[in-house]
Write a protein that holds these residues in place. Structure first.
Motif, PDB file in Angstrom:
ATOM      1  N   LEU A 196       0.853  -1.227  -0.012  1.00  0.00           N
ATOM      2  CA  LEU A 196       0.017   0.050  -0.065  1.00  0.00           C
ATOM      3  C   LEU A 196       0.877   1.303   0.047  1.00  0.00           C
ATOM      4  O   LEU A 196       0.646   2.174  -0.720  1.00  0.00           O
ATOM      5  CB  LEU A 196      -1.053   0.095   1.245  1.00  0.00           C
ATOM      6  CG  LEU A 196      -1.784   1.186   1.381  1.00  0.00           C
ATOM      7  CD1 LEU A 196      -2.836   1.436   0.430  1.00  0.00           C
ATOM      8  CD2 LEU A 196      -2.497   1.138   2.933  1.00  0.00           C
ATOM      9  N   ALA A 197       1.885   1.311   1.110  1.00  0.00           N
ATOM     10  CA  ALA A 197       2.935   2.582   1.031  1.00  0.00           C
ATOM     11  C   ALA A 197       3.378   2.619  -0.426  1.00  0.00           C
ATOM     12  O   ALA A 197       3.622   3.915  -0.870  1.00  0.00           O
ATOM     13  CB  ALA A 197       3.712   2.230   2.011  1.00  0.00           C
ATOM     14  N   ASP A 198       3.956   1.710  -0.851  1.00  0.00           N
ATOM     15  CA  ASP A 198       4.656   1.990  -2.159  1.00  0.00           C
ATOM     16  C   ASP A 198       3.841   2.475  -3.415  1.00  0.00           C
ATOM     17  O   ASP A 198       4.304   2.962  -4.288  1.00  0.00           O
ATOM     18  CB  ASP A 198       5.443   0.548  -2.607  1.00  0.00           C
ATOM     19  CG  ASP A 198       6.624   0.063  -1.706  1.00  0.00           C
ATOM     20  OD1 ASP A 198       6.922   0.638  -0.915  1.00  0.00           O
ATOM     21  OD2 ASP A 198       6.861  -1.252  -1.863  1.00  0.00           O
ATOM     22  N   GLY A 199       2.480   2.188  -3.082  1.00  0.00           N
ATOM     23  CA  GLY A 199       1.723   2.694  -4.549  1.00  0.00           C
ATOM     24  C   GLY A 199       1.069   3.889  -4.132  1.00  0.00           C
ATOM     25  O   GLY A 199       0.240   4.356  -4.882  1.00  0.00           O
ATOM     26  N   LEU A 200       1.318   4.613  -2.898  1.00  0.00           N
ATOM     27  CA  LEU A 200       1.069   5.644  -2.733  1.00  0.00           C
ATOM     28  C   LEU A 200       1.937   7.082  -3.386  1.00  0.00           C
ATOM     29  O   LEU A 200       3.156   6.929  -2.893  1.00  0.00           O
ATOM     30  CB  LEU A 200       0.683   5.988  -1.265  1.00  0.00           C
ATOM     31  CG  LEU A 200      -0.281   5.528  -0.561  1.00  0.00           C
ATOM     32  CD1 LEU A 200      -0.181   5.588   1.116  1.00  0.00           C
ATOM     33  CD2 LEU A 200      -1.669   5.846  -1.009  1.00  0.00           C
ATOM     34  N   ARG A 201       1.203   7.638  -4.414  1.00  0.00           N
ATOM     35  CA  ARG A 201       2.269   8.943  -4.602  1.00  0.00           C
ATOM     36  C   ARG A 201       2.169  10.021  -3.507  1.00  0.00           C
ATOM     37  O   ARG A 201       1.379  10.074  -2.743  1.00  0.00           O
ATOM     38  CB  ARG A 201       1.589   9.439  -5.983  1.00  0.00           C
ATOM     39  CG  ARG A 201       0.350   9.760  -5.881  1.00  0.00           C
ATOM     40  CD  ARG A 201      -0.173  10.756  -7.178  1.00  0.00           C
ATOM     41  NE  ARG A 201      -1.622  10.504  -7.151  1.00  0.00           N
ATOM     42  CZ  ARG A 201      -2.129  11.909  -6.728  1.00  0.00           C
ATOM     43  NH1 ARG A 201      -1.487  12.583  -5.808  1.00  0.00           N
ATOM     44  NH2 ARG A 201      -3.276  12.056  -6.645  1.00  0.00           N
ATOM     45  N   PRO A 202       3.231  10.811  -3.749  1.00  0.00           N
ATOM     46  CA  PRO A 202       3.424  11.854  -2.970  1.00  0.00           C
ATOM     47  C   PRO A 202       1.995  12.843  -2.980  1.00  0.00           C
ATOM     48  O   PRO A 202       1.459  13.148  -4.084  1.00  0.00           O
ATOM     49  CB  PRO A 202       4.595  12.820  -3.262  1.00  0.00           C
ATOM     50  CG  PRO A 202       5.436  11.715  -3.925  1.00  0.00           C
ATOM     51  CD  PRO A 202       4.713  10.820  -4.639  1.00  0.00           C
ATOM     52  N   GLY A 203       1.452  12.951  -1.741  1.00  0.00           N
ATOM     53  CA  GLY A 203       0.477  13.919  -1.675  1.00  0.00           C
ATOM     54  C   GLY A 203      -0.880  12.873  -1.817  1.00  0.00           C
ATOM     55  O   GLY A 203      -2.159  13.635  -1.874  1.00  0.00           O
ATOM     56  N   ARG A 204      -0.783  11.822  -1.643  1.00  0.00           N
ATOM     57  CA  ARG A 204      -2.014  10.921  -1.550  1.00  0.00           C
ATOM     58  C   ARG A 204      -1.870   9.925  -0.289  1.00  0.00           C
ATOM     59  O   ARG A 204      -0.829   9.420  -0.171  1.00  0.00           O
ATOM     60  CB  ARG A 204      -2.074   9.991  -2.573  1.00  0.00           C
ATOM     61  CG  ARG A 204      -3.406   9.201  -2.813  1.00  0.00           C
ATOM     62  CD  ARG A 204      -3.570   8.422  -4.121  1.00  0.00           C
ATOM     63  NE  ARG A 204      -5.146   8.168  -4.021  1.00  0.00           N
ATOM     64  CZ  ARG A 204      -5.658   7.208  -4.740  1.00  0.00           C
ATOM     65  NH1 ARG A 204      -4.924   6.392  -5.700  1.00  0.00           N
ATOM     66  NH2 ARG A 204      -6.845   7.209  -4.855  1.00  0.00           N
ATOM     67  N   ASP A 205      -3.018   9.820   0.418  1.00  0.00           N
ATOM     68  CA  ASP A 205      -2.820   9.209   1.646  1.00  0.00           C
ATOM     69  C   ASP A 205      -3.888   7.940   1.697  1.00  0.00           C
ATOM     70  O   ASP A 205      -4.405   7.766   0.596  1.00  0.00           O
ATOM     71  CB  ASP A 205      -3.749  10.212   3.050  1.00  0.00           C
ATOM     72  CG  ASP A 205      -2.953  11.282   3.037  1.00  0.00           C
ATOM     73  OD1 ASP A 205      -1.453  11.322   2.869  1.00  0.00           O
ATOM     74  OD2 ASP A 205      -3.258  12.421   3.446  1.00  0.00           O
ATOM     75  N   ALA A 206      -3.977   7.306   2.795  1.00  0.00           N
ATOM     76  CA  ALA A 206      -4.949   6.053   2.788  1.00  0.00           C
ATOM     77  C   ALA A 206      -5.419   5.842   3.989  1.00  0.00           C
ATOM     78  O   ALA A 206      -5.070   6.240   5.119  1.00  0.00           O
ATOM     79  CB  ALA A 206      -3.818   4.867   2.426  1.00  0.00           C
ATOM     80  N   VAL A 207      -6.761   5.313   3.731  1.00  0.00           N
ATOM     81  CA  VAL A 207      -7.312   4.993   5.135  1.00  0.00           C
ATOM     82  C   VAL A 207      -7.648   3.287   4.898  1.00  0.00           C
ATOM     83  O   VAL A 207      -8.369   2.780   4.074  1.00  0.00           O
ATOM     84  CB  VAL A 207      -8.925   5.574   5.168  1.00  0.00           C
ATOM     85  CG1 VAL A 207      -9.650   5.065   6.297  1.00  0.00           C
ATOM     86  CG2 VAL A 207      -8.615   7.015   5.185  1.00  0.00           C
ATOM     87  N   VAL A 208      -7.193   2.722   6.099  1.00  0.00           N
ATOM     88  CA  VAL A 208      -7.351   1.218   6.180  1.00  0.00           C
ATOM     89  C   VAL A 208      -8.234   0.650   7.229  1.00  0.00           C
ATOM     90  O   VAL A 208      -7.947   1.120   8.289  1.00  0.00           O
ATOM     91  CB  VAL A 208      -6.047   0.690   6.313  1.00  0.00           C
ATOM     92  CG1 VAL A 208      -6.120  -0.995   5.948  1.00  0.00           C
ATOM     93  CG2 VAL A 208      -4.990   1.014   5.071  1.00  0.00           C
ATOM     94  N   VAL A 209      -9.180  -0.005   7.012  1.00  0.00           N
ATOM     95  CA  VAL A 209      -9.910  -0.855   8.051  1.00  0.00           C
ATOM     96  C   VAL A 209      -9.853  -2.089   8.355  1.00  0.00           C
ATOM     97  O   VAL A 209      -9.768  -2.791   7.389  1.00  0.00           O
ATOM     98  CB  VAL A 209     -11.509  -0.697   7.815  1.00  0.00           C
ATOM     99  CG1 VAL A 209     -12.262  -1.387   9.060  1.00  0.00           C
ATOM    100  CG2 VAL A 209     -12.034   0.754   7.666  1.00  0.00           C
ATOM    101  N   THR A 210      -9.035  -2.562   9.470  1.00  0.00           N
ATOM    102  CA  THR A 210      -8.496  -3.795   9.866  1.00  0.00           C
ATOM    103  C   THR A 210      -8.934  -4.054  11.420  1.00  0.00           C
ATOM    104  O   THR A 210     -10.085  -3.676  11.554  1.00  0.00           O
ATOM    105  CB  THR A 210      -6.951  -3.736   9.445  1.00  0.00           C
ATOM    106  OG1 THR A 210      -6.477  -5.138   9.736  1.00  0.00           O
ATOM    107  CG2 THR A 210      -6.354  -2.600  10.379  1.00  0.00           C
ATOM    108  N   SER A 211      -8.256  -4.990  11.985  1.00  0.00           N
ATOM    109  CA  SER A 211      -8.398  -5.446  13.130  1.00  0.00           C
ATOM    110  C   SER A 211      -7.533  -5.268  14.174  1.00  0.00           C
ATOM    111  O   SER A 211      -6.305  -5.077  13.816  1.00  0.00           O
ATOM    112  CB  SER A 211      -8.928  -6.833  13.008  1.00  0.00           C
ATOM    113  OG  SER A 211     -10.108  -7.139  12.245  1.00  0.00           O
TER     114      SER A 211
END
Length: 224
Positions: A146-161
């Motif tokens: 996931l981190a490798d696929g994020l370009r600069p200026g783009r964030d992520a939200v992950v729902v896990t456990s």
């Protein structure tokens, strides 16, 4: 640097005697997801990608969060964000003493947690079985991808456990098994853990942030 918000799913049906029975958001869990979504909207993630595991409680939490926060697109699913089967884990590792009680609501949350803590520690110690290593490595691979696929200026939200969060944060902190068990024990439903992905790797900024369940929302805070 990209920011990754890891959110634990909302409260599920505590006390179910099967993994499938547990995999249902409670009404409280749905409300927790709405509050977490509002908190993420306040944080304004940049052009966020939304990801979750394939479990129903994770998918439903992600959908509620995305809708409440106004995040675009449908959540992507990846089974590497799934939780371990805590009922199977207790059956295999948690009943070391004859006085141990079943991992259901009749024993109470504290009693269930004590059995689960011992089962998790025994699972991590079982190097021959290899299950914990596969579980933790899968979660780490999902995070790196996931981190490798994020370009600069783009964030992520992950729902896990909670188990995934403990494995990832324990790894980032180089925590021993006892530390990972301790992290797993205190994860709050719909709490937010924040990571940053930079040129030197992934770093932990905040673990288990649940300030959105303080004050008048204190009654929404749950661990199970």
């Amino acid at each position: 640097m990209p920011v990754i918000h890891l959110v634990r799913h909302g409260q599920a049906t505590f006390g179910a005697d099967t993994a499938e029975g547990y995999d249902v958001l409670s009404d409280l869990g749905r409300r927790q997801a709405e509050v977490a979504g509002a908190e993420l909207a306040r944080r304004a993630p940049r052009d966020p990608v939304v990801v979750c595991g394939t479990l129903a409680r994770q998918r439903d939490t992600a959908e509620i969060i995305a809708r409440t926060a106004g995040l675009p697109g449908a959540p992507h699913t990846d089974a590497r964000w799934n939780e371990y089967d805590h009922i199977d884990l207790v059956e295999r590792y948690g009943r070391a003493a004859p006085q141990d009680a079943p991992a259901d609501a009749s024993y109470g949350s504290r009693g269930v947690q004590a059995v689960l803590d011992r089962a998790l520690a025994a699972w991590m110690a079982d190097t021959g079985e290899g299950g914990w290593q596969r579980f933790a490595s899968g979660a780490a691979d999902a995070l790196r991808g996931l981190a490798d696929g994020l370009r600069p200026g783009r964030d992520a939200v992950v729902v896990t456990s909670g188990g995934v969060l403990a494995a990832l944060c324990g790894g980032l902190l180089s925590a021993p098994p006892a530390g990972i068990v301790a992290l797993n024990r205190v994860t709050v439903n719909a709490a937010i853990t924040t990571l940053v992905a930079g040129s030197s790797g992934i770093s932990l900024l905040a673990f288990n942030d649940h300030a959105h369940f303080a004050g008048e929302r204190r009654a929404l805070l749950t661990y199970r």
